[in-house]
Design an enzyme around this catalytic site. Structure first.
Site, PDB file in Angstrom:
ATOM      1  N   HIS A 166       0.846  -1.205   0.000  1.00 20.33           N
ATOM      2  CA  HIS A 166       0.000   0.000   0.000  1.00 20.33           C
ATOM      3  C   HIS A 166       0.878   1.250   0.000  1.00 20.33           C
ATOM      4  O   HIS A 166       1.250   1.759   1.056  1.00 20.33           O
ATOM      5  CB  HIS A 166      -0.934  -0.021   1.214  1.00 20.33           C
ATOM      6  CG  HIS A 166      -1.958   1.071   1.204  1.00 20.33           C
ATOM      7  ND1 HIS A 166      -3.193   0.926   1.803  1.00 20.33           N
ATOM      8  CD2 HIS A 166      -1.966   2.324   0.673  1.00 20.33           C
ATOM      9  CE1 HIS A 166      -3.890   2.031   1.644  1.00 20.33           C
ATOM     10  NE2 HIS A 166      -3.156   2.900   0.967  1.00 20.33           N
TER      11      HIS A 166
ATOM     12  N   HIS B  53       1.541   5.171  -2.201  1.00 18.52           N
ATOM     13  CA  HIS B  53       1.114   6.148  -3.214  1.00 18.52           C
ATOM     14  C   HIS B  53       2.391   6.758  -3.780  1.00 18.52           C
ATOM     15  O   HIS B  53       3.019   7.589  -3.140  1.00 18.52           O
ATOM     16  CB  HIS B  53       0.242   7.232  -2.567  1.00 18.52           C
ATOM     17  CG  HIS B  53      -0.984   6.689  -1.895  1.00 18.52           C
ATOM     18  ND1 HIS B  53      -2.209   6.625  -2.515  1.00 18.52           N
ATOM     19  CD2 HIS B  53      -1.167   6.161  -0.653  1.00 18.52           C
ATOM     20  CE1 HIS B  53      -3.105   6.097  -1.690  1.00 18.52           C
ATOM     21  NE2 HIS B  53      -2.497   5.806  -0.544  1.00 18.52           N
TER      22      HIS B  53
ATOM     23  N   ARG C 262       2.631   8.591  -6.428  1.00 23.75           N
ATOM     24  CA  ARG C 262       2.382   9.896  -7.086  1.00 23.75           C
ATOM     25  C   ARG C 262       2.986   9.944  -8.496  1.00 23.75           C
ATOM     26  O   ARG C 262       2.525   9.294  -9.359  1.00 23.75           O
ATOM     27  CB  ARG C 262       2.931  11.057  -6.237  1.00 23.75           C
ATOM     28  CG  ARG C 262       2.556  10.962  -4.755  1.00 23.75           C
ATOM     29  CD  ARG C 262       1.160  11.393  -4.472  1.00 23.75           C
ATOM     30  NE  ARG C 262       0.943  11.585  -3.044  1.00 23.75           N
ATOM     31  CZ  ARG C 262      -0.149  11.223  -2.402  1.00 23.75           C
ATOM     32  NH1 ARG C 262      -1.151  10.638  -3.017  1.00 23.75           N
ATOM     33  NH2 ARG C 262      -0.281  11.446  -1.116  1.00 23.75           N
TER      34      ARG C 262
ATOM     35  N   LYS D  29      -8.755  -1.120  -6.514  1.00 19.75           N
ATOM     36  CA  LYS D  29      -8.938  -0.345  -5.284  1.00 19.75           C
ATOM     37  C   LYS D  29     -10.278   0.380  -5.320  1.00 19.75           C
ATOM     38  O   LYS D  29     -10.648   0.963  -6.337  1.00 19.75           O
ATOM     39  CB  LYS D  29      -7.793   0.672  -5.135  1.00 19.75           C
ATOM     40  CG  LYS D  29      -7.887   1.596  -3.931  1.00 19.75           C
ATOM     41  CD  LYS D  29      -7.552   0.889  -2.628  1.00 19.75           C
ATOM     42  CE  LYS D  29      -7.834   1.720  -1.399  1.00 19.75           C
ATOM     43  NZ  LYS D  29      -6.786   2.605  -0.971  1.00 19.75           N
TER      44      LYS D  29
ATOM     45  N   HIS E 198     -10.928   0.875   1.284  1.00 16.89           N
ATOM     46  CA  HIS E 198     -10.636   1.816   2.361  1.00 16.89           C
ATOM     47  C   HIS E 198     -11.954   2.006   3.104  1.00 16.89           C
ATOM     48  O   HIS E 198     -12.840   2.673   2.588  1.00 16.89           O
ATOM     49  CB  HIS E 198     -10.143   3.108   1.695  1.00 16.89           C
ATOM     50  CG  HIS E 198      -9.911   4.257   2.611  1.00 16.89           C
ATOM     51  ND1 HIS E 198      -8.796   5.055   2.525  1.00 16.89           N
ATOM     52  CD2 HIS E 198     -10.650   4.776   3.611  1.00 16.89           C
ATOM     53  CE1 HIS E 198      -8.855   5.997   3.455  1.00 16.89           C
ATOM     54  NE2 HIS E 198      -9.972   5.851   4.116  1.00 16.89           N
TER      55      HIS E 198
ATOM     56  N   HIS F   1      -5.717  -0.459   5.811  1.00 17.92           N
ATOM     57  CA  HIS F   1      -5.413   0.266   7.058  1.00 17.92           C
ATOM     58  C   HIS F   1      -6.523   0.246   8.120  1.00 17.92           C
ATOM     59  O   HIS F   1      -7.136   1.270   8.426  1.00 17.92           O
ATOM     60  CB  HIS F   1      -4.996   1.709   6.785  1.00 17.92           C
ATOM     61  CG  HIS F   1      -5.784   2.409   5.703  1.00 17.92           C
ATOM     62  ND1 HIS F   1      -7.143   2.413   5.669  1.00 17.92           N
ATOM     63  CD2 HIS F   1      -5.376   3.102   4.622  1.00 17.92           C
ATOM     64  CE1 HIS F   1      -7.539   3.092   4.612  1.00 17.92           C
ATOM     65  NE2 HIS F   1      -6.493   3.506   3.957  1.00 17.92           N
TER      66      HIS F   1
ATOM     67  N   ASP G 274       1.292   2.692   3.853  1.00 24.90           N
ATOM     68  CA  ASP G 274       0.393   3.728   3.307  1.00 24.90           C
ATOM     69  C   ASP G 274       1.205   5.011   3.049  1.00 24.90           C
ATOM     70  O   ASP G 274       0.763   6.120   3.363  1.00 24.90           O
ATOM     71  CB  ASP G 274      -0.805   4.010   4.225  1.00 24.90           C
ATOM     72  CG  ASP G 274      -1.918   4.767   3.485  1.00 24.90           C
ATOM     73  OD1 ASP G 274      -1.774   5.043   2.274  1.00 24.90           O
ATOM     74  OD2 ASP G 274      -2.934   5.089   4.128  1.00 24.90           O
TER      75      ASP G 274
ATOM     76  N   HIS H 204       3.361  14.200   0.672  1.00 29.85           N
ATOM     77  CA  HIS H 204       2.890  15.549   0.315  1.00 29.85           C
ATOM     78  C   HIS H 204       4.061  16.501   0.492  1.00 29.85           C
ATOM     79  O   HIS H 204       5.035  16.183   1.173  1.00 29.85           O
ATOM     80  CB  HIS H 204       1.734  15.978   1.225  1.00 29.85           C
ATOM     81  CG  HIS H 204       0.496  15.171   1.017  1.00 29.85           C
ATOM     82  ND1 HIS H 204      -0.283  15.271  -0.106  1.00 29.85           N
ATOM     83  CD2 HIS H 204      -0.091  14.223   1.796  1.00 29.85           C
ATOM     84  CE1 HIS H 204      -1.304  14.432  -0.026  1.00 29.85           C
ATOM     85  NE2 HIS H 204      -1.207  13.776   1.117  1.00 29.85           N
TER      86      HIS H 204
ATOM     87  N   GLY I 204      -2.016  12.385   4.950  1.00 28.47           N
ATOM     88  CA  GLY I 204      -1.055  11.396   4.458  1.00 28.47           C
ATOM     89  C   GLY I 204       0.343  11.701   4.932  1.00 28.47           C
ATOM     90  O   GLY I 204       0.722  12.865   5.075  1.00 28.47           O
TER      91      GLY I 204
HETATM   92  O1  DOR Z   1      -4.122   9.901   4.354  1.00 29.87           O
HETATM   93  C1  DOR Z   1      -4.350   9.435   3.257  1.00 29.87           C
HETATM   94  N1  DOR Z   1      -3.690   9.845   2.167  1.00 29.87           N
HETATM   95  N2  DOR Z   1      -5.277   8.486   3.133  1.00 29.87           N
HETATM   96  C2  DOR Z   1      -5.686   8.034   1.927  1.00 29.87           C
HETATM   97  O2  DOR Z   1      -6.541   7.190   1.874  1.00 29.87           O
HETATM   98  C3  DOR Z   1      -5.142   8.621   0.683  1.00 29.87           C
HETATM   99  C4  DOR Z   1      -3.798   9.156   0.932  1.00 29.87           C
HETATM  100  C5  DOR Z   1      -3.278  10.018  -0.176  1.00 29.87           C
HETATM  101  O3  DOR Z   1      -3.342   9.609  -1.343  1.00 29.87           O
HETATM  102  O4  DOR Z   1      -2.762  11.104   0.100  1.00 29.87           O
HETATM  103 ZN    ZN Z   2      -3.528   4.942   1.003  1.00 25.91          ZN
HETATM  104 ZN    ZN Z   3      -6.810   4.623   2.157  1.00 27.38          ZN
END
Ligand code: DOR
Ligand code: ZN
Ligand code: ZN
Length: 439
Positions: free
Chosen positions: A61, A63, A65, A146, A181, A229, A302, A306, A321
């Site tokens: 899991h 991201h 980007r 997803k 989720h 999560h 996860d 950012h 996130g």
């Molecule tokens: O905190 C989070 N950020 N939860 C999510 O489900 C998505 C993720 C994101 O993509 O920033």
């Molecule tokens: Zn996530």
């Molecule tokens: Zn999530």
């Protein structure tokens, strides 16, 4: 003929016990595990005396980007973070910009990842608004679909009961995992206050959402549901009650295991993520679910990067996130060294479990014939510092936390990618797209 490489005299976990062994690698595969003194000749020797030789973490899991959000993270920086964190396989979520839904979207993402990656990168896809538009040729290339009840990926993908039923049917038909989720499907508007946020993302809502999915899942026994999560003790308990073989699986993050919401001030965006941090009761229940009761199958980061300015904001305005690839292994092994988690549970939740959930073959175990995806770890005390991360995201709620394990060498497909702070492979040279065993 000498084997390619030998990891000499490290600590290997055999049946839950630490023993000194050498691990040999040939043609990208683990060639054997040997008692010291009985090893075959090798072209390269890496001394692992006093270090742990463990299977690389499989983090299902993340991201990554990139694309239009490459200021937050790119496949290069994200997979460097993985390699430095002892993570040898990551699986990327489809909520990128643009999102990954069509075969074309996926091909474009794979092309970029292939050029930039330092570890194995697998992919999930989102489901198009009309289920009949799912492209069959996409299915063998992804590890799961997803489902985001609270933030549809595109127009028209709001999760009504009927849509959920169609998604579950899709999973049953193709034997492909559906990752979801758990969250209230009504959420969309940005909550105005800190309290609104917690009310919207309450444990009651997590539980309600899970129950709704489980009800529909019961209609499609063959479907495979993976719960993302899990953050509440009650959710973990319900999961345990509903488990049926591998068709229902679940994950937990280190932040939901080891942090509580009460530790952070209401103004602080650093610890804002979805689902939010909960109470010490939840931490304890999740740890139990992970170790003794086995209601939870794996740990994931996860990793949701950012930019710094997006996190250094009052809680209400900050993005949700946190980066997690460089803290998962140190935090989990700290729990092992503090006797909170056994070695067998660690290996199950960080490596073999995630491979099993997604049906990835040949990964997640240190054994003859498996892919040589390995992390070598030093048992030492150090302090987590976001500024040292290889990820572009530097703001972590674990800032300043003391941990007791550090990944020092990371090997992907038999090649040394990372060693003591340096990278020894060019981007795109190691790694591949791991695929599911098709039934
Ligand atoms: O905190 C989070 N950020 N939860 C999510 O489900 C998505 C993720 C994101 O993509 O920033
Ligand atoms: Zn996530
Ligand atoms: Zn999530």
């Amino acid at each position: 003929m000498p084997v390619d490489r030998i990891l000499e005299r490290g600590i290997v976990i055999v049946d839950g016990i630490e023993v000194v062994r050498s691990v040999t690698i040939d043609a990208g595969i683990i060639e054997g595990i040997y008692e010291p003194g009985s090893e075959p000749p090798a072209s390269e020797r890496i001394s692992c005396e006093g270090l742990y030789i463990l299977p690389g973490v499989i983090d299902i899991h993340v991201h990554m980007r990139d694309l239009e959000q490459d200021d937050k993270e790119e496949f290069s920086t994200g997979t460097m973070a993985a390699a430095a964190g002892g993570v040898t396989t990551v699986v990327d979520m489809p909520n990128s910009v643009p999102p990954t839904i069509t075969h074309k979207d996926l091909e474009e993402k794979i092309a970029i990842a292939t050029e930039k990656r330092y570890v194995n990168v697998g992919f999930y896809a989102g489901i198009p608004s009309k289920i009949r538009h799912v492209e069959e040729r996409l299915i063998p290339q992804i590890l799961g679909f997803k489902v985001y009840p609270h933030t549809p990926l595109t127009e028209g993908t709001h999760y009504t009961k009927e849509r959920l039923r169609e998604c579950m049917k899709l999973s049953a038909e193709y034997g492909i995992p559906l990752l979801f989720h758990p969250a209230s499907a009504e959420i969309d508007a940005k909550p105005k206050t800190h309290d609104d946020f917690f009310q919207l993302h309450s444990c009651e809502n997590e539980v309600e959402s899970l129950k709704q999915f489980l009800e529909i899942k019961a209609e499609f026994y063959e479907s495979r549901l993976h719960v993302c999560h899990v953050s509440c003790g009650t959710t973990a308990r319900i999961l345990l009650e509903h488990r049926a073989e591998d068709t229902l699986t679940a994950e937990v993050t280190p932040h939901h295991l080891f942090l509580t919401g009460g530790e952070f001030s209401h103004d602080d965006g650093r610890a804002k993520m979805l689902p939010p941090l909960r109470s010490p009761y939840d931490n304890e229940a999740l740890l139990q679910g992970l170790s003794s009761t086995c209601g939870i199958d794996c740990v994931v980061s996860d990793h949701a990067p950012h930019e710094t300015f997006e996190k250094r904001l009052p809680f209400r305005d900050a993005e949700s996130g946190i980066p997690g690839l460089e803290t998962l292994l140190p935090l989990m092994l700290t729990a092992v060294f503090e006797d909170k988690i056994s070695w067998l549970d660690y290996l199950r939740v960080c490596s073999s479990g995630p491979a099993r959930i997604l049906g990835i073959t040949g990964k997640g175990v240190i054994a003859k014939g498996y892919d040589a995806d390995i992390t070598v770890v030093s048992r030492e005390n150090w302090e987590i510092r976001g500024r040292d991360f290889h990820s572009k995201a530097k703001i972590t709620p674990f800032e300043g936390q003391n941990v007791k394990a550090r990944p020092v060498i990371t090997i992907v497909g038999g090649e040394v990618v990372y060693s003591y702070g340096g990278f020894f492979a060019d981007p795109g040279v190691v790694g591949r797209v791991p695929l599911r065993r098709l039934r």
